[in-house]
Design a protein around this motif. Sequence first.
Motif, PDB file in Angstrom:
ATOM      1  N   TYR A 162      53.350  -9.398 -33.241  1.00  7.03           N
ATOM      2  CA  TYR A 162      54.800  -9.258 -33.291  1.00  7.03           C
ATOM      3  C   TYR A 162      55.392 -10.652 -33.424  1.00  7.03           C
ATOM      4  CZ  TYR A 162      54.041  -4.543 -31.554  1.00  7.03           C
ATOM      5  OH  TYR A 162      53.636  -3.243 -31.408  1.00  7.03           O
ATOM      6  N   SER A 163      55.663 -11.086 -34.655  1.00  7.67           N
ATOM      7  CA  SER A 163      56.147 -12.444 -34.858  1.00  7.67           C
ATOM      8  C   SER A 163      57.667 -12.518 -34.770  1.00  7.67           C
ATOM      9  CB  SER A 163      55.647 -12.987 -36.194  1.00  7.67           C
ATOM     10  OG  SER A 163      55.980 -12.084 -37.237  1.00  7.67           O
ATOM     11  N   THR A 164      58.364 -11.747 -35.573  1.00  9.59           N
ATOM     12  CA  THR A 164      59.831 -11.743 -35.534  1.00  9.59           C
ATOM     13  C   THR A 164      60.310 -10.303 -35.623  1.00  9.59           C
ATOM     14  OG1 THR A 164      60.095 -11.831 -37.945  1.00  9.59           O
ATOM     15  CG2 THR A 164      59.927 -13.951 -36.784  1.00  9.59           C
ATOM     16  N   GLY A 165      61.560 -10.116 -35.282  1.00  6.91           N
ATOM     17  CA  GLY A 165      62.144  -8.784 -35.409  1.00  6.91           C
ATOM     18  C   GLY A 165      62.161  -8.326 -36.861  1.00  6.91           C
ATOM     19  N   TYR A 166      62.424  -9.266 -37.762  1.00  5.29           N
ATOM     20  CA  TYR A 166      62.450  -8.938 -39.184  1.00  5.29           C
ATOM     21  C   TYR A 166      61.066  -8.499 -39.665  1.00  5.29           C
ATOM     22  CZ  TYR A 166      63.238  -9.265 -44.191  1.00  5.29           C
ATOM     23  OH  TYR A 166      63.322  -8.983 -45.520  1.00  5.29           O
ATOM     24  N   ALA A 167      60.018  -9.212 -39.238  1.00  7.41           N
ATOM     25  CA  ALA A 167      58.651  -8.858 -39.632  1.00  7.41           C
ATOM     26  C   ALA A 167      58.286  -7.473 -39.096  1.00  7.41           C
ATOM     27  CB  ALA A 167      57.664  -9.905 -39.135  1.00  7.41           C
ATOM     28  N   ARG A 220      60.847 -12.439 -49.505  1.00  9.75           N
ATOM     29  CA  ARG A 220      61.945 -12.921 -48.683  1.00  9.75           C
ATOM     30  C   ARG A 220      62.440 -14.276 -49.182  1.00  9.75           C
ATOM     31  NH1 ARG A 220      59.742 -13.870 -43.616  1.00  9.75           N
ATOM     32  NH2 ARG A 220      59.227 -11.685 -43.575  1.00  9.75           N
TER      33      ARG A 220
END
Length: 179
Positions: free
Chosen positions: A71-76, A145
């Motif tokens: 879980y790196s970022t919310g977007y990822a 992106r």
Amino acid sequence: MIKFREFLLKHRDFLIYTVFGFLASVINIVSFMLIKSGLHVHYIFANTLAWLISVVFGFFTNKSIVFKSEYSTGYALFTELIAFFFFRGMSLLADSAIMVLGISVLHMSSFWAKTIDQLLVGLLNYATTRFTFSKEQKAMTARLRKLRQERLGRRRTPSSLPEPSETSPDQPEKKQESH
């Protein structure tokens, strides 16, 4: 013994996916049977609800346990979730078609149609899930992106239009010197 260990390491993702895919299929079949007989709804509606329950289970187990996608970022997380649901949505179409064929055309019992359905759809799901959480997919998402950000940047400050101070309607354009 060494060859067996090499085999396990080489096929780790598939073997672990098989375990959690089996669990997702059990959740799907049990949910389907409970919803269909407990709520007395049409089998396609029960199938769709069972699909949704098993897909939520499948997303988190495949992401965290099977393919160890961090879980790196919310977007990822959001892009993985969208990709996962997109591909599983395609498998829902196959799932529903197999159920219609099994129940309405071949007059199989709901249980056997659902069981056969889960075996066939499970193979499709493995291929699409592997892509969703793969490093190649993450690299492609990062490139897309970056490309999107570059396009948005160009729209905001278009380089093809002259600055208002460079030319005026009364003055001819200046020729640029080539170096």
